[in-house]
Enzyme design. Structure first.
Site, PDB file in Angstrom:
ATOM      1  N   GLY A  69      -0.495  -6.646  -7.131  1.00  0.00           N
ATOM      2  CA  GLY A  69       0.302  -7.633  -8.334  1.00  0.00           C
ATOM      3  C   GLY A  69       0.093  -8.531  -9.632  1.00  0.00           C
ATOM      4  O   GLY A  69       1.954  -9.055 -10.096  1.00  0.00           O
ATOM      5  N   THR A  70      -0.296  -7.978 -10.520  1.00  0.00           N
ATOM      6  CA  THR A  70      -0.121  -8.084 -12.393  1.00  0.00           C
ATOM      7  C   THR A  70       1.145  -7.030 -12.375  1.00  0.00           C
ATOM      8  O   THR A  70       2.231  -7.811 -12.697  1.00  0.00           O
ATOM      9  CB  THR A  70      -1.323  -7.012 -12.219  1.00  0.00           C
ATOM     10  N   GLN A 177      -1.331 -16.365  -3.870  1.00  0.00           N
ATOM     11  CA  GLN A 177      -2.792 -16.930  -2.836  1.00  0.00           C
ATOM     12  C   GLN A 177      -2.092 -18.229  -1.625  1.00  0.00           C
ATOM     13  O   GLN A 177      -2.601 -18.139  -0.797  1.00  0.00           O
ATOM     14  CB  GLN A 177      -2.606 -18.195  -3.856  1.00  0.00           C
ATOM     15  N   SER A 194       0.276  -9.863  -4.022  1.00  0.00           N
ATOM     16  CA  SER A 194      -1.060  -9.624  -4.236  1.00  0.00           C
ATOM     17  C   SER A 194      -1.738  -9.004  -2.540  1.00  0.00           C
ATOM     18  O   SER A 194      -1.896  -9.645  -1.959  1.00  0.00           O
ATOM     19  CB  SER A 194      -1.428  -9.533  -5.609  1.00  0.00           C
ATOM     20  N   ALA A 195      -1.422  -7.865  -2.371  1.00  0.00           N
ATOM     21  CA  ALA A 195      -2.750  -7.563  -0.858  1.00  0.00           C
ATOM     22  C   ALA A 195      -3.619  -8.219  -1.034  1.00  0.00           C
ATOM     23  O   ALA A 195      -4.410  -8.452   0.184  1.00  0.00           O
ATOM     24  CB  ALA A 195      -2.607  -6.081  -0.915  1.00  0.00           C
ATOM     25  N   HIS A 196      -4.516  -7.787  -1.877  1.00  0.00           N
ATOM     26  CA  HIS A 196      -6.091  -7.814  -1.608  1.00  0.00           C
ATOM     27  C   HIS A 196      -5.908  -9.869  -1.785  1.00  0.00           C
ATOM     28  O   HIS A 196      -7.238  -9.832  -1.102  1.00  0.00           O
ATOM     29  CB  HIS A 196      -6.889  -7.080  -3.138  1.00  0.00           C
ATOM     30  N   CYS A 320     -14.316 -19.396 -18.757  1.00  0.00           N
ATOM     31  CA  CYS A 320     -15.263 -19.058 -19.731  1.00  0.00           C
ATOM     32  C   CYS A 320     -16.796 -18.065 -19.446  1.00  0.00           C
ATOM     33  O   CYS A 320     -17.066 -18.396 -18.544  1.00  0.00           O
ATOM     34  CB  CYS A 320     -15.559 -20.546 -20.386  1.00  0.00           C
TER      35      CYS A 320
END
Length: 460
Positions: A69-70, A177, A194-196, A320
């Site tokens: 996806g990135t 999402q 993104s498939a995962h 964080c």
């Protein structure tokens, strides 16, 4: 072990596993070759593309498969910017986009382009008017996620698309999402997934580019995937990704309603069970399976480890960590606490009993983590000096907030407490604490040696 982090990566769907194993036997050859094995692989690839395109809501020849996806987001942003370079080099993004989009924006800015970030409200949502107001004559592309990955807020993608269309600007939608729950509203120009995130295998992304959108692939290209994603396709994973997307869509109606009820139970119960907690994100326009809440006086990493020991795998709405010490850009943009955040995202099939057990365990876990940090059990009550100075230099959040909470009752109503801190997170956490505890945040001023003085006035 209860896995409650589907927003990071959903468990492999049974249909994906079956399709993957079958494709390993049938789809190992090069789909670009004309011999029998290649033709068989090509049929599998074409069928997967048609299935994915139907779920996305586009034509098969508009959709390409990418390694993630990135990569889809990076190539989508770069391709439209290159294709529309004569229009200008201005990019519009929301302040809560996935880091992949923001990294692409940083790359444009470092190369001489300009970027406008559209802010969000405390629920994490942009307004269509603000988004439209950021568009300019030289805007080459606008980006808006369909739903936020950290707090679940659904964005007004259709309204933003209409504004972009009126201005002649293509809109890229990050649908990673939301694709499991349904197609994105019409009007988008470019879409990534993104498939995962929906139960497919990792290593498969989707990039859809509507016909008519000017797009120029950057870097070396080849004949595969319309030149938008060069290299040999991972055909077994692509087949599994498409099959699982179709499967989860078939379950989305009933399962989405069931998970929405479970998440609603968490949203309502956590503030009743645990003191000094704020549930963040839009309570109505949200993903059905995701909820994030912020706990005062709690270190997020310590809380996640404590929940892990109790058998719950959750993540933090904050990025964080002990290595980066960088507050989440999403939470910063919303103006909520950057520390002590828990994101619960339920995978398909999560039983109600696991949510009940989570709610039973959570109060004790939060209390133990607060006790370890020496957090105040309740607000102090006696009056003292009109002004106090708390030296929290060198201490990381939530410790500066804890020190503030311990002494706020030692000044009379109208008195002030000055907190000295050199932790970047304090710039967000102290104002957020004031809003949660109905105190007045006066402001900050820089310290000569670094850090800042944050002034709080006692109201109650």
């Amino acid at each position: 072990m209860s896995y409650f982090d589907a927003a990071s990566s959903a468990p492999l769907h049974p249909v994906a596993r079956q399709a993957l194993l079958a494709a390993l036997d049938e789809g190992w050859a090069d789909p670009a070759r004309l011999y029998r094995e290649g033709r068989r692989a090509r049929l599998l690839l074409d069928a997967a593309r048609e299935t994915a395109a139907e779920a996305v809501g586009c034509r098969p020849d508009e959709l390409s498969f990418t390694p993630s996806g990135t990569v889809a987001l990076h190539r989508g942003v770069a391709g439209v910017l290159a294709g529309r370079r004569r229009v200008g080099r201005h990019l519009v993004v929301s302040a809560v986009e996935h880091s992949a989009v923001l990294h692409a924006a940083e790359s444009l800015a470092s190369d001489g382009g300009t970027v406008t970030e559209v802010g969000v409200d405390r629920l994490g949502r942009v307004t269509a008017d603000d988004f439209a107001g950021a568009l300019r004559a030289d805007t080459a592309l606008a980006c808006l996620q369909s739903a936020n990955h950290e707090v679940g807020t659904v964005q007004p993608a259709a309204e933003a698309a209409a504004a972009c269309a009126a201005a002649g600007v293509p809109l890229l939608v990050d649908a990673a999402q939301s694709l499991a729950w349904g197609p994105v509203d019409a009007g988008w120009s470019v879409l990534a997934g993104s498939a995962h995130k929906w139960g497919g295998p990792a290593g498969v992304g989707l990039l859809a580019v509507r016909k008519g959108v000017r797009f120029a692939a950057s870097g070396p290209v080849d004949e595969r995937e319309s030149g938008r994603s060069p290299g040999f396709e991972n055909l077994p994973a692509i087949v599994a990704a498409a099959a699982s997307l179709r499967a989860v869509r078939a379950e989305a109606g009933a399962e989405g309603a069931r998970l929405r009820e479970l998440v609603g139970r968490i949203r309502a119960s956590v503030p009743e069970l645990v003191g000094d907690v704020e549930v963040v994100g839009d309570p109505v326009r949200r993903l059905p399976h995701l909820v994030t809440f912020s706990c005062l006086y709690v270190d997020g990493e310590a809380l996640l480890h404590a929940l892990d020991r109790e058998g719950f795998s959750v993540s933090s709405g904050s990025s964080c960590t002990s290595s980066t010490l960088t507050p989440s850009h999403v939470l910063r943009a919303m103006g909520v606490l950057s520390e002590g955040n828990v994101r619960v995202s339920l995978p398909l099939g999560t039983p109600s009993s696991e949510v009940d057990r989570f709610l039973a365990v959570l109060p004790g876990v939060v209390a133990s983590v607060r006790a370890e940090l020496g957090a105040p059990a309740a607000s102090a009550g006696s009056g003292g000096a009109s002004e106090l100075v708390v030296d929290a230099l060198g201490k990381r959040c939530p410790l500066p907030v804890i020190e503030l909470a311990k002494v706020i009752g030692d000044v009379p109503v109208g008195g002030t407490v000055a907190v000295l801190s050199d932790d970047e997170a304090a710039r967000l956490d102290i104002p957020a604490w004031c809003e949660m505890r109905s105190q007045e945040y006066v402001g900050e001023s820089p310290l000569p040696g670094g850090g800042a003085e944050f002034v709080v006035r006692r109201v109650v």
